[in-house]
Design an enzyme around this catalytic site. Structure first.
Site, PDB file in Angstrom:
ATOM      1  N   ASN A  13      97.865  24.775  77.201  1.00  0.00           N
ATOM      2  CA  ASN A  13      97.511  23.370  76.980  1.00  0.00           C
ATOM      3  C   ASN A  13      98.135  22.975  75.641  1.00  0.00           C
ATOM      4  O   ASN A  13      97.602  23.320  74.586  1.00  0.00           O
ATOM      5  CB  ASN A  13      95.980  23.239  76.942  1.00  0.00           C
ATOM      6  CG  ASN A  13      95.533  21.849  76.514  1.00  0.00           C
ATOM      7  OD1 ASN A  13      96.327  20.918  76.466  1.00  0.00           O
ATOM      8  ND2 ASN A  13      94.247  21.721  76.186  1.00  0.00           N
ATOM      9  N   TRP A  14      99.264  22.283  75.742  1.00  0.00           N
ATOM     10  CA  TRP A  14      99.995  21.952  74.509  1.00  0.00           C
ATOM     11  C   TRP A  14      99.278  20.897  73.670  1.00  0.00           C
ATOM     12  O   TRP A  14      99.628  20.674  72.528  1.00  0.00           O
ATOM     13  CB  TRP A  14     101.393  21.436  74.855  1.00  0.00           C
ATOM     14  CG  TRP A  14     102.354  22.478  75.331  1.00  0.00           C
ATOM     15  CD1 TRP A  14     102.082  23.794  75.650  1.00  0.00           C
ATOM     16  CD2 TRP A  14     103.766  22.302  75.552  1.00  0.00           C
ATOM     17  NE1 TRP A  14     103.235  24.425  76.062  1.00  0.00           N
ATOM     18  CE2 TRP A  14     104.273  23.540  76.013  1.00  0.00           C
ATOM     19  CE3 TRP A  14     104.642  21.229  75.431  1.00  0.00           C
ATOM     20  CZ2 TRP A  14     105.629  23.716  76.337  1.00  0.00           C
ATOM     21  CZ3 TRP A  14     105.978  21.394  75.748  1.00  0.00           C
ATOM     22  CH2 TRP A  14     106.465  22.631  76.181  1.00  0.00           C
ATOM     23  N   LYS A  15      98.330  20.196  74.245  1.00  0.00           N
ATOM     24  CA  LYS A  15      97.681  19.067  73.568  1.00  0.00           C
ATOM     25  C   LYS A  15      98.759  18.086  73.088  1.00  0.00           C
ATOM     26  O   LYS A  15      99.811  17.999  73.730  1.00  0.00           O
ATOM     27  CB  LYS A  15      96.777  19.560  72.438  1.00  0.00           C
ATOM     28  CG  LYS A  15      95.830  20.661  72.942  1.00  0.00           C
ATOM     29  CD  LYS A  15      94.716  20.991  72.008  1.00  0.00           C
ATOM     30  CE  LYS A  15      93.861  22.096  72.628  1.00  0.00           C
ATOM     31  NZ  LYS A  15      92.682  22.415  71.832  1.00  0.00           N
ATOM     32  N   HIS A  36      88.563  18.072  79.525  1.00  0.00           N
ATOM     33  CA  HIS A  36      88.678  18.875  78.302  1.00  0.00           C
ATOM     34  C   HIS A  36      87.691  18.342  77.261  1.00  0.00           C
ATOM     35  O   HIS A  36      87.462  17.128  77.179  1.00  0.00           O
ATOM     36  CB  HIS A  36      90.114  18.816  77.762  1.00  0.00           C
ATOM     37  CG  HIS A  36      90.337  19.790  76.655  1.00  0.00           C
ATOM     38  ND1 HIS A  36      89.919  19.546  75.366  1.00  0.00           N
ATOM     39  CD2 HIS A  36      90.872  21.029  76.666  1.00  0.00           C
ATOM     40  CE1 HIS A  36      90.218  20.601  74.612  1.00  0.00           C
ATOM     41  NE2 HIS A  36      90.799  21.516  75.372  1.00  0.00           N
ATOM     42  N   GLY A  68      89.913  26.006  69.052  1.00  0.00           N
ATOM     43  CA  GLY A  68      90.656  25.699  67.830  1.00  0.00           C
ATOM     44  C   GLY A  68      90.001  26.214  66.560  1.00  0.00           C
ATOM     45  O   GLY A  68      90.377  25.808  65.462  1.00  0.00           O
ATOM     46  N   GLY A  70      95.300  27.067  74.013  1.00  0.00           N
ATOM     47  CA  GLY A  70      95.761  25.942  73.208  1.00  0.00           C
ATOM     48  C   GLY A  70      96.803  26.376  72.196  1.00  0.00           C
ATOM     49  O   GLY A  70      97.982  26.547  72.528  1.00  0.00           O
TER      50      GLY A  70
HETATM   51  P1  PGA Z   1      92.635  26.903  71.485  1.00  0.00           P
HETATM   52  O1  PGA Z   1      92.445  25.686  72.525  1.00  0.00           O
HETATM   53  O2  PGA Z   1      93.235  28.049  72.265  1.00  0.00           O
HETATM   54  O3  PGA Z   1      93.570  26.362  70.445  1.00  0.00           O
HETATM   55  O4  PGA Z   1      91.277  27.222  70.961  1.00  0.00           O
HETATM   56  C1  PGA Z   1      92.000  25.912  73.833  1.00  0.00           C
HETATM   57  C2  PGA Z   1      91.871  24.602  74.560  1.00  0.00           C
HETATM   58  O5  PGA Z   1      91.497  23.614  73.929  1.00  0.00           O
HETATM   59  O6  PGA Z   1      92.135  24.527  75.771  1.00  0.00           O
END
Ligand code: PGA
Length: 261
Positions: free
Chosen positions: A9-11, A93, A171, A230
């Site tokens: 999930n690149w956001k 999400h 995160g 992420g």
């Molecule tokens: P993260 O994010 O791996 O940076 O904790 C995961 C997500 O939000 O899908």
């Protein structure tokens, strides 16, 4: 037997040059035994589709409109995602739930819109730290899952991928422990089993600060089918390391299965 699935999930990250580098590194090196996908920002779907043509990495989006088409400024429909070769779209999400007002009913309508054109929704569910501390983890998840089931219908539940993402682990660098994850994944599997005969076919992922070092133990859990990744999905070596952990976990599953025969 369910194949492991690792989804990046690149956001809201990336640009044309960095995407080219990252997808170039992934396209030839992802292990064949693992299903792997990247959910990129909408403007980069065309670029990603082209760079991944012929590769085993599949494409996904991070959100989708609940509407099929029409006067909905700023929205992107499921059919548009399908047009660009998407197989998956994330719905629900926690960043969308907390920052953009996506409640469980809207998440359910988005999942339904995705399914109507044959996309696989990756439905994210998870509790906050406060909800966990007050012992409400299962109740919160049940509420999130029930709301979506009420909209898509029990017979469609087996078409979902479900991602358990505790809000406090996203995160933060603080992944949930293997015991915490297994307990919730097995709760989700039980919830599915009460509603659909296809419960054993549904892939349930864990997401929240997964790194190559933590991926192995998390993917090896009895009810774990992979991860939603992420930050580590933006670094080729880390994402490939996580895919490799999924490959090893899959091999272990195959060995156990063969041993049982
Ligand atoms: P993260 O994010 O791996 O940076 O904790 C995961 C997500 O939000 O899908």
């Amino acid at each position: 037997m369910r194949r492991k699935l690792v989804v990046g999930n690149w956001k809201m990250n990336g640009d044309l040059a960095r995407n080219r580098e990252l997808l170039g590194a992934l396209s030839t090196r992802v292990p064949d035994e693992v299903d792997c996908a990247v959910c990129v920002p909408f403007p980069y779907l065309a670029q990603a589709r082209e760079l991944l043509s012929g590769a085993s990495v599949t494409l996904g989006a991070q959100d989708v409109s609940e509407f099929a088409e029409g006067a909905y400024t700023g929205e992107v429909s499921a059919a548009m995602l399908a047009d660009f070769g998407c197989r998956y779209t994330i719905v629900g999400h926690s960043e969308r739930r907390s920052m953009f007002g996506d409640d469980s009913a809207l998440v359910g309508r988005k999942a339904l819109a995705a399914m109507r054109v044959g996309l696989v929704p990756i439905l994210c569910v998870g509790e906050s730290l406060e909800e966990r501390s007050s012992g409400r983890t299962e109740a919160v998840l049940r509420g999130q899952l029930d709301a979506v089931a009420g909209i898509v219908g029990a017979s469609s539940l087996s078409k979902l991928v479900i991602a358990y993402e505790p809000v406090w682990a996203i995160g933060t660098g603080q992944a949930a422990s293997a015991a915490q994850v297994q307990s919730v994944l097995s709760f989700v599997r039980g919830w599915l089993a009460d509603r659909t005969p296809g419960a054993d076919d549904v892939r349930i992922l864990y997401g929240g600060s997964v790194k190559p070092e933590s991926a192995g133990p998390l993917f090896g859990l009895p009810d774990s089918d992979g991860g939603l990744i992420g930050a580590a999905s933006l670094i080729a070596a880390q994402f490939l390391g996580i895919c490799e952990a999924a490959r090893i976990a899959w091999q272990d599953n195959v060995r156990q299965f063969e041993g049982l025969k």
